[in-house]
Design an enzyme around this catalytic site. Structure first.
Site, PDB file in Angstrom:
ATOM      1  N   HIS A 129       0.831  -1.200   0.000  1.00 43.00           N
ATOM      2  CA  HIS A 129       0.000   0.000   0.000  1.00 43.00           C
ATOM      3  C   HIS A 129       0.866   1.252   0.000  1.00 43.00           C
ATOM      4  O   HIS A 129       0.380   2.368   0.126  1.00 43.00           O
ATOM      5  CB  HIS A 129      -0.895  -0.042   1.249  1.00 43.00           C
ATOM      6  CG  HIS A 129      -2.026   0.925   1.237  1.00 43.00           C
ATOM      7  ND1 HIS A 129      -2.138   1.960   2.137  1.00 43.00           N
ATOM      8  CD2 HIS A 129      -3.108   1.026   0.437  1.00 43.00           C
ATOM      9  CE1 HIS A 129      -3.234   2.648   1.896  1.00 43.00           C
ATOM     10  NE2 HIS A 129      -3.833   2.109   0.866  1.00 43.00           N
ATOM     11  N   LYS A 131       3.416   4.300  -1.180  1.00 36.75           N
ATOM     12  CA  LYS A 131       3.532   5.232  -2.304  1.00 36.75           C
ATOM     13  C   LYS A 131       4.913   5.884  -2.197  1.00 36.75           C
ATOM     14  O   LYS A 131       5.100   6.883  -1.492  1.00 36.75           O
ATOM     15  CB  LYS A 131       2.449   6.309  -2.274  1.00 36.75           C
ATOM     16  CG  LYS A 131       1.022   5.777  -2.525  1.00 36.75           C
ATOM     17  CD  LYS A 131       0.350   5.272  -1.286  1.00 36.75           C
ATOM     18  CE  LYS A 131      -1.090   4.852  -1.565  1.00 36.75           C
ATOM     19  NZ  LYS A 131      -1.737   4.235  -0.414  1.00 36.75           N
ATOM     20  N   ASP A 136      17.683   8.832  -8.665  1.00 38.25           N
ATOM     21  CA  ASP A 136      19.143   9.073  -8.627  1.00 38.25           C
ATOM     22  C   ASP A 136      19.729   9.116  -7.223  1.00 38.25           C
ATOM     23  O   ASP A 136      20.768   9.767  -7.004  1.00 38.25           O
ATOM     24  CB  ASP A 136      19.481  10.379  -9.359  1.00 38.25           C
ATOM     25  CG  ASP A 136      19.411  10.239 -10.870  1.00 38.25           C
ATOM     26  OD1 ASP A 136      19.335   9.092 -11.353  1.00 38.25           O
ATOM     27  OD2 ASP A 136      19.417  11.274 -11.561  1.00 38.25           O
TER      28      ASP A 136
END
Length: 419
Positions: A129, A131, A136
């Site tokens: 769940h 995000k 880089d």
């Protein structure tokens, strides 16, 4: 065991004993934090960083939609891969459908892995769940915003953009976010078993070393907090080691609160420990304001109010937000502690799913987050204790049935872990 097997055993043991994996979380200084409100700010920042990427892009999300937002992010990922940047994407097997755009990704150079493709897979019922994104090794994103149009929800147009947040991070904390994504990437490939098989074989000396490491880390975290310096911790929850890391971060902050606790969450169904912590805080004179999301899952709209009674009696101020979809999972304590992330305060997020929050202490971004929560509280419908107590018997019964059903279901899914 063969020499090669022994060597792999030793290397894996060192990984398990490594600084980041076994710690629940660590605070670091000298980070730069930018609070991003809603998809408008988040997608502009994310796509801008991807378009400037030179070496590596890693993205993990629960929902990736084939809408304007998803196509914009997918386009940026494909452009990066075309420049020779390594691009990796993790999506959830239930949260994200099998999209047509995914067929373009392998040919375009994007590596894509799906976490737990089926409802009950090799990782059980758990979902990713989280995000997250890292670009880089310089920029990281952590929050509650999926790759989905800000004004769409299950095919319906929202009156206003989702109420949600993400953080753009720079500095030492980026390494911890990168590590979490790398572990997830490997985990999807090999599964849990190699790591789980190691746990019973740790020697008493290893266990002592881990305990000592955690105690030193905790003392360092407390010292940084007390020193008044801005610091950030990345807190990831999994089903191996850091099972209650996010819950414990909340409990630590609530337990130390002296003046104010502001908490906004769409799915408020925590266990007894967290509810009691809020009740005790209110009883010792702390102002506690709780904003609850509504009208996404009807069953929860009936179940959550069952918890209001004890909270209201203790003096907790509760408001239900219906202006638009409240999706943010955020909190501020005493204006010097804040968190933004993916973790709801329910059994699925606290006990089953892979989640990730960033915790800020003494950071300037906390002030903006506090203002946003207070504005939302002013826009929400307050729950009056007298009106709540006068609810019809039918409504009370439905609330009890919904809550009891939820509790039984979560007890089964968490094998008794949910309290």
């Amino acid at each position: 065991m063969s020499a090669g097997g022994s060597g792999r055993f030793a290397r894996l043991r060192q990984t398990l004993l490594g600084r980041r994996y076994w710690q629940r979380y660590r605070f670091t200084r000298h980070n730069e934090v930018e609070l991003l409100r809603s998809g408008d700010e988040f997608f502009d920042a994310l796509i801008g960083r991807i378009d400037a990427a030179e070496h590596d892009v890693a993205l993990e999300t629960y929902i990736f939609c084939d809408d304007d937002a998803g196509q914009a992010v997918s386009g940026a990922l494909l452009r990066a891969a075309a420049r020779g940047v390594r691009v990796r994407v993790i999506t959830d097997g239930v949260g994200t459908a099998r999209l047509k755009m995914f067929e373009q990704w392998p040919a375009g150079g994007i590596e894509h892995r799906i976490y737990n493709p089926h409802l009950f897979g090799r990782f059980g019922f758990s979902r990713t769940h989280r995000k997250l994104a890292v670009i880089d090794d310089q920029f990281a994103f952590c929050g509650g915003i999926n790759i989905v149009d800000d004004y769409e929800n299950n095919g319906e147009k929202l009156p206003y953009r989702r109420w949600d947040f993400a953080l753009e991070l720079r500095g030492p904390v980026v390494a911890d976010v990168r590590y979490a994504i790398d572990v997830q990437w490997r985990r999807i490939h090999v599964g849990h078993r190699p790591l789980e098989s190691m746990k019973p074989d740790l020697s008493p000396h290893d266990a002592y070393s881990l305990g000592s490491l955690r105690r030193r880390r905790r003392r360092r975290n407390e010292a940084l907090w007390a020193a008044g310096e801005p610091c950030v911790a990345f807190v990831a929850r999994d089903n191996l080691i850091n099972r209650r890391a996010i819950e414990k971060a909340y409990l630590a902050a609530i337990g130390q609160a002296r003046h104010e606790i502001l908490l906004a969450n769409p799915y408020f169904m925590p266990g007894r420990k967290l509810r009691r912590a809020l009740v005790f805080a209110a009883r010792r004179g702390v102002v506690v304001k709780l904003i609850i999301g509504r009208k996404e899952f009807r069953a929860l709209d009936y179940a959550v109010p069952f918890l209001y009674n004890a909270l209201l009696r203790a003096g907790v101020q509760i408001a239900e937000y219906e202006k638009t979809l409240l999706h943010g999972k955020v909190a501020v304590v005493d204006s010097n502690w804040g968190t933004v992330g993916s973790s709801n305060l329910d059994a699925l997020s606290l006990m089953l799913n892979n989640e990730a929050n960033a915790v800020l202490v003494n950071d300037p971004a906390i002030a903006r987050l506090r203002d946003a929560i207070l504005d939302a509280f002013a826009d929400a419908r307050p729950i009056d204790e007298a009106h709540y107590e006068s609810r019809p018997a039918r409504v009370r019964a439905l609330s009890w049935i919904a809550y009891t059903s939820y509790r039984v279901a979560m007890k089964l899914l968490t094998v008794g872990g949910y309290d």
